[in-house]
Scaffold this motif. Structure first.
Motif, PDB file in Angstrom:
ATOM      1  N   ILE A 298     -35.897  13.374  18.904  1.00 14.83           N
ATOM      2  CA  ILE A 298     -36.010  14.807  18.608  1.00 14.83           C
ATOM      3  C   ILE A 298     -34.644  15.378  18.231  1.00 14.83           C
ATOM      4  O   ILE A 298     -33.604  14.798  18.554  1.00 14.83           O
ATOM      5  CB  ILE A 298     -36.577  15.611  19.813  1.00 14.83           C
ATOM      6  CG1 ILE A 298     -35.674  15.469  21.053  1.00 14.83           C
ATOM      7  CG2 ILE A 298     -37.996  15.184  20.130  1.00 14.83           C
ATOM      8  CD1 ILE A 298     -36.062  16.375  22.219  1.00 14.83           C
ATOM      9  N   THR A 299     -34.674  16.486  17.521  1.00 19.65           N
ATOM     10  CA  THR A 299     -33.461  17.246  17.213  1.00 19.65           C
ATOM     11  C   THR A 299     -33.626  18.552  17.976  1.00 19.65           C
ATOM     12  O   THR A 299     -34.485  19.362  17.623  1.00 19.65           O
ATOM     13  CB  THR A 299     -33.373  17.517  15.694  1.00 19.65           C
ATOM     14  OG1 THR A 299     -33.594  16.282  15.005  1.00 19.65           O
ATOM     15  CG2 THR A 299     -32.028  18.106  15.317  1.00 19.65           C
ATOM     16  N   THR A 300     -32.871  18.733  19.057  1.00 24.48           N
ATOM     17  CA  THR A 300     -33.174  19.873  19.938  1.00 24.48           C
ATOM     18  C   THR A 300     -32.909  21.213  19.278  1.00 24.48           C
ATOM     19  O   THR A 300     -33.616  22.174  19.525  1.00 24.48           O
ATOM     20  CB  THR A 300     -32.391  19.785  21.258  1.00 24.48           C
ATOM     21  OG1 THR A 300     -31.012  19.549  20.959  1.00 24.48           O
ATOM     22  CG2 THR A 300     -32.929  18.697  22.152  1.00 24.48           C
TER      23      THR A 300
ATOM     24  N   ALA B 257     -32.205  12.290  21.790  1.00 20.48           N
ATOM     25  CA  ALA B 257     -32.025  13.635  21.249  1.00 20.48           C
ATOM     26  C   ALA B 257     -30.714  13.797  20.501  1.00 20.48           C
ATOM     27  O   ALA B 257     -29.646  13.468  21.006  1.00 20.48           O
ATOM     28  CB  ALA B 257     -32.121  14.666  22.371  1.00 20.48           C
ATOM     29  N   ASP B 258     -30.829  14.329  19.289  1.00 18.75           N
ATOM     30  CA  ASP B 258     -29.658  14.814  18.553  1.00 18.75           C
ATOM     31  C   ASP B 258     -29.414  16.240  19.050  1.00 18.75           C
ATOM     32  O   ASP B 258     -30.205  17.137  18.767  1.00 18.75           O
ATOM     33  CB  ASP B 258     -29.969  14.789  17.048  1.00 18.75           C
ATOM     34  CG  ASP B 258     -28.867  15.432  16.200  1.00 18.75           C
ATOM     35  OD1 ASP B 258     -27.868  15.933  16.779  1.00 18.75           O
ATOM     36  OD2 ASP B 258     -29.006  15.443  14.966  1.00 18.75           O
ATOM     37  N   MET B 259     -28.353  16.409  19.828  1.00 19.02           N
ATOM     38  CA  MET B 259     -28.024  17.746  20.352  1.00 19.02           C
ATOM     39  C   MET B 259     -26.744  18.282  19.726  1.00 19.02           C
ATOM     40  O   MET B 259     -25.974  19.014  20.363  1.00 19.02           O
ATOM     41  CB  MET B 259     -27.875  17.711  21.884  1.00 19.02           C
ATOM     42  CG  MET B 259     -29.158  17.499  22.641  1.00 19.02           C
ATOM     43  SD  MET B 259     -29.006  18.010  24.368  1.00 19.02           S
ATOM     44  CE  MET B 259     -30.537  17.362  25.030  1.00 19.02           C
ATOM     45  N   SER B 260     -26.525  17.918  18.463  1.00 21.21           N
ATOM     46  CA  SER B 260     -25.291  18.327  17.786  1.00 21.21           C
ATOM     47  C   SER B 260     -24.987  19.811  17.943  1.00 21.21           C
ATOM     48  O   SER B 260     -23.855  20.188  18.198  1.00 21.21           O
ATOM     49  CB  SER B 260     -25.383  18.026  16.289  1.00 21.21           C
ATOM     50  OG  SER B 260     -25.336  16.638  16.056  1.00 21.21           O
ATOM     51  N   SER B 261     -26.027  20.647  17.763  1.00 22.44           N
ATOM     52  CA  SER B 261     -25.714  22.074  17.680  1.00 22.44           C
ATOM     53  C   SER B 261     -26.154  22.884  18.887  1.00 22.44           C
ATOM     54  O   SER B 261     -26.092  24.118  18.852  1.00 22.44           O
ATOM     55  CB  SER B 261     -26.281  22.661  16.393  1.00 22.44           C
ATOM     56  OG  SER B 261     -27.645  22.357  16.260  1.00 22.44           O
TER      57      SER B 261
ATOM     58  N   GLY C  63     -24.421  13.615  19.383  1.00 24.06           N
ATOM     59  CA  GLY C  63     -24.189  14.710  18.447  1.00 24.06           C
ATOM     60  C   GLY C  63     -22.759  14.736  17.953  1.00 24.06           C
ATOM     61  O   GLY C  63     -21.876  14.077  18.504  1.00 24.06           O
ATOM     62  N   GLY C  64     -22.546  15.498  16.913  1.00 17.54           N
ATOM     63  CA  GLY C  64     -21.191  15.735  16.426  1.00 17.54           C
ATOM     64  C   GLY C  64     -20.560  16.840  17.268  1.00 17.54           C
ATOM     65  O   GLY C  64     -21.249  17.755  17.692  1.00 17.54           O
ATOM     66  N   ALA C  65     -19.262  16.730  17.501  1.00 13.47           N
ATOM     67  CA  ALA C  65     -18.592  17.728  18.357  1.00 13.47           C
ATOM     68  C   ALA C  65     -18.434  19.071  17.662  1.00 13.47           C
ATOM     69  O   ALA C  65     -18.361  20.112  18.320  1.00 13.47           O
ATOM     70  CB  ALA C  65     -17.217  17.207  18.765  1.00 13.47           C
TER      71      ALA C  65
HETATM   72  C1  LIG Z   1     -24.404  19.067  11.613  1.00 12.52           C
HETATM   73  C2  LIG Z   1     -25.506  18.262  12.165  1.00 12.52           C
HETATM   74  C3  LIG Z   1     -25.583  16.878  11.949  1.00 12.52           C
HETATM   75  C4  LIG Z   1     -24.616  16.113  11.071  1.00 12.52           C
HETATM   76  O1  LIG Z   1     -23.394  16.010  11.663  1.00 12.52           O
HETATM   77  P1  LIG Z   1     -22.184  15.224  10.943  1.00 12.52           P
HETATM   78  O2  LIG Z   1     -21.231  15.061  12.071  1.00 12.52           O
HETATM   79  O3  LIG Z   1     -21.691  16.117   9.855  1.00 12.52           O
HETATM   80  O4  LIG Z   1     -22.693  13.950  10.431  1.00 12.52           O
HETATM   81  C5  LIG Z   1     -26.619  16.192  12.548  1.00 12.52           C
HETATM   82  N1  LIG Z   1     -27.529  16.825  13.305  1.00 12.52           N
HETATM   83  C6  LIG Z   1     -27.488  18.146  13.521  1.00 12.52           C
HETATM   84  C7  LIG Z   1     -28.527  18.787  14.382  1.00 12.52           C
HETATM   85  C8  LIG Z   1     -26.478  18.916  12.960  1.00 12.52           C
HETATM   86  O5  LIG Z   1     -26.442  20.231  13.180  1.00 12.52           O
END
Ligand SMILES: *Cc1c(COP(=O)(O)O)cnc(C)c1O
Length: 357
Positions: free
Chosen positions: A143-145, A166-170, A187-189
């Motif tokens: 999932i992408t939270t 989970a992709d919790m990048s944001s 996730g990305g910082a």
């Molecule tokens: C920005 C973002 C990414 C991509 O991140 P990068 O570090 O630029 O590869 C992936 N998933 C989500 C939810 C993002 O917001």
């Protein structure tokens, strides 16, 4: 210095305390007489920072002992591949809630049998799919939270019959998370915990070593767990700034405290969007993100979009233009975005209304 209200979606606003610490460390890192970007990553001073960073992650998110945290380069986009390489043996399922989720699924499809379990593409990803069933035979469910581009968010830790990834990048560190419900969080910082150049991955150790494919050394999570994220030269400067950002977060009371503030900030802006006849929100109300607030001009006012952007820019608002794929406006209210910035944006929307009603 020029004052900007920074609503950029990423790289994003960071706490002044972390910026100041970064500037100082560029002059002299811990009394070494060298800038942090020139010290050896094998030095005791650097190792201390690395350990502090890991410890802050574990403390702030209450990460259980059977998990490890690694910090790597390559962006969240490379993690899409890591996840599939390290975990996909028979079948993986993905929840398609936006462009990032779709990209994660695409990478997995290149590795093995990855399927879309549910999608909200039918309504431009403006809601989180519900009522779908997660097959029990999946290696993992991804999932992408928080959907950074569309402003929707899964704001709770779901029950999942298979390993939950989970992709919790944001939205990492924006709210308390029950890490034990996830097999892997990454996730990305640069959206909420630091500058660009480093990713975090929180990995439950028992999920690794189950795939039969050959894993290149650098793409094997076990390499980085074993070498404590120092198998090769780590992204030293981003990790330093991330550590300082987490110190700031701890200082203001951690994720519980910041979550309260984040909810207040988001409410303030959503209330104005719902009240102001010139604007309308694009995400389904129950799925609205507390990190990325997306809105457009209301029907009948569409021709005012560029004028509002210019009006807001004049008042110091930066980064409120919506993602190029959806248009309109997006205000990202990450942890370090102060309440005053949101108040300034709300005032700006009210003044714009007065001009045009
Ligand atoms: C920005 C973002 C990414 C991509 O991140 P990068 O570090 O630029 O590869 C992936 N998933 C989500 C939810 C993002 O917001």
């Amino acid at each position: 210095m020029k004052k900007a209200y920074n609503f950029n979606a990423g790289p994003c606003v960071l706490p002044q305390q972390a910026i100041d610490a970064a500037i100082a460390a560029l002059q002299d890192f811990k009394g070494t007489g060298m800038p942090v970007i020139s010290v050896s990553h094998r030095s005791k001073e650097w190792e201390e920072t690395m350990n502090e960073c890991r410890a802050l992650w574990k403390e702030l998110l209450n990460i259980p002992d059977n998990y490890e945290v690694v910090f790597l380069g390559g962006g969240a986009s490379l993690q899409f591949l890591y996840v599939a390489m390290n975990l996909l043996e028979n079948k993986a399922g993905y929840l398609e809630t936006g462009v990032w989720a779709k990209k994660a699924l695409k990478e997995a499809k290149g590795i093995g049998n990855a399927i879309c379990i549910a999608s909200s593409a039918d309504k431009t990803y403006s809601y989180i799919p519900k009522g779908y069933e997660i097959p029990k035979d999946l290696d993992y469910f991804h999932i992408t939270t928080n959907n950074t581009i569309y402003g929707t968010e899964i704001k709770y830790d779901m029950d999942c019959p298979v390993n939950l990834v989970a992709d919790m990048s944001s939205d990492i560190m924006s709210r308390p998370v029950d890490v034990s419900k996830y097999a892997l969080i990454y996730g990305g910082a640069q959206k909420n915990v630091g500058p660009a150049g480093v990713i975090f991955a929180i990995i439950r150790k028992d999920i690794l070593g189950k795939v039969s494919r050959y894993l290149p050394t650098m793409l094997d999570y076990r390499t980085h767990i074993e070498k404590e994220s120092m198998f090769n030269t780590p992204p030293v400067f981003p990790i330093f700034v991330m550590t300082e950002t987490l110190k700031w977060l701890k200082g203001i009371g951690g994720v519980e405290a910041i979550h309260k503030i984040n909810v207040e900030k988001a409410q303030l802006l959503y209330d104005e969007i719902d009240r102001n006849p010139l604007f309308v929100g694009t995400a389904a109300k129950e799925d609205r993100s507390i990190m990325n607030v997306c809105f457009v001009m209301a029907p009948g006012y569409e021709n005012l979009q560029d004028e509002f952007l210019a009006f807001a820019k004049e008042r110091g608002m930066v980064g409120i233009k919506g993602h190029r794929s959806v248009g309109g406006f997006r205000a990202s209210l990450y942890n370090a975005c102060p309440k005053e910035a949101v108040q300034a944006l709300v005032a700006c929307m009210q003044d714009f209304e007065k001009l045009h009603k």
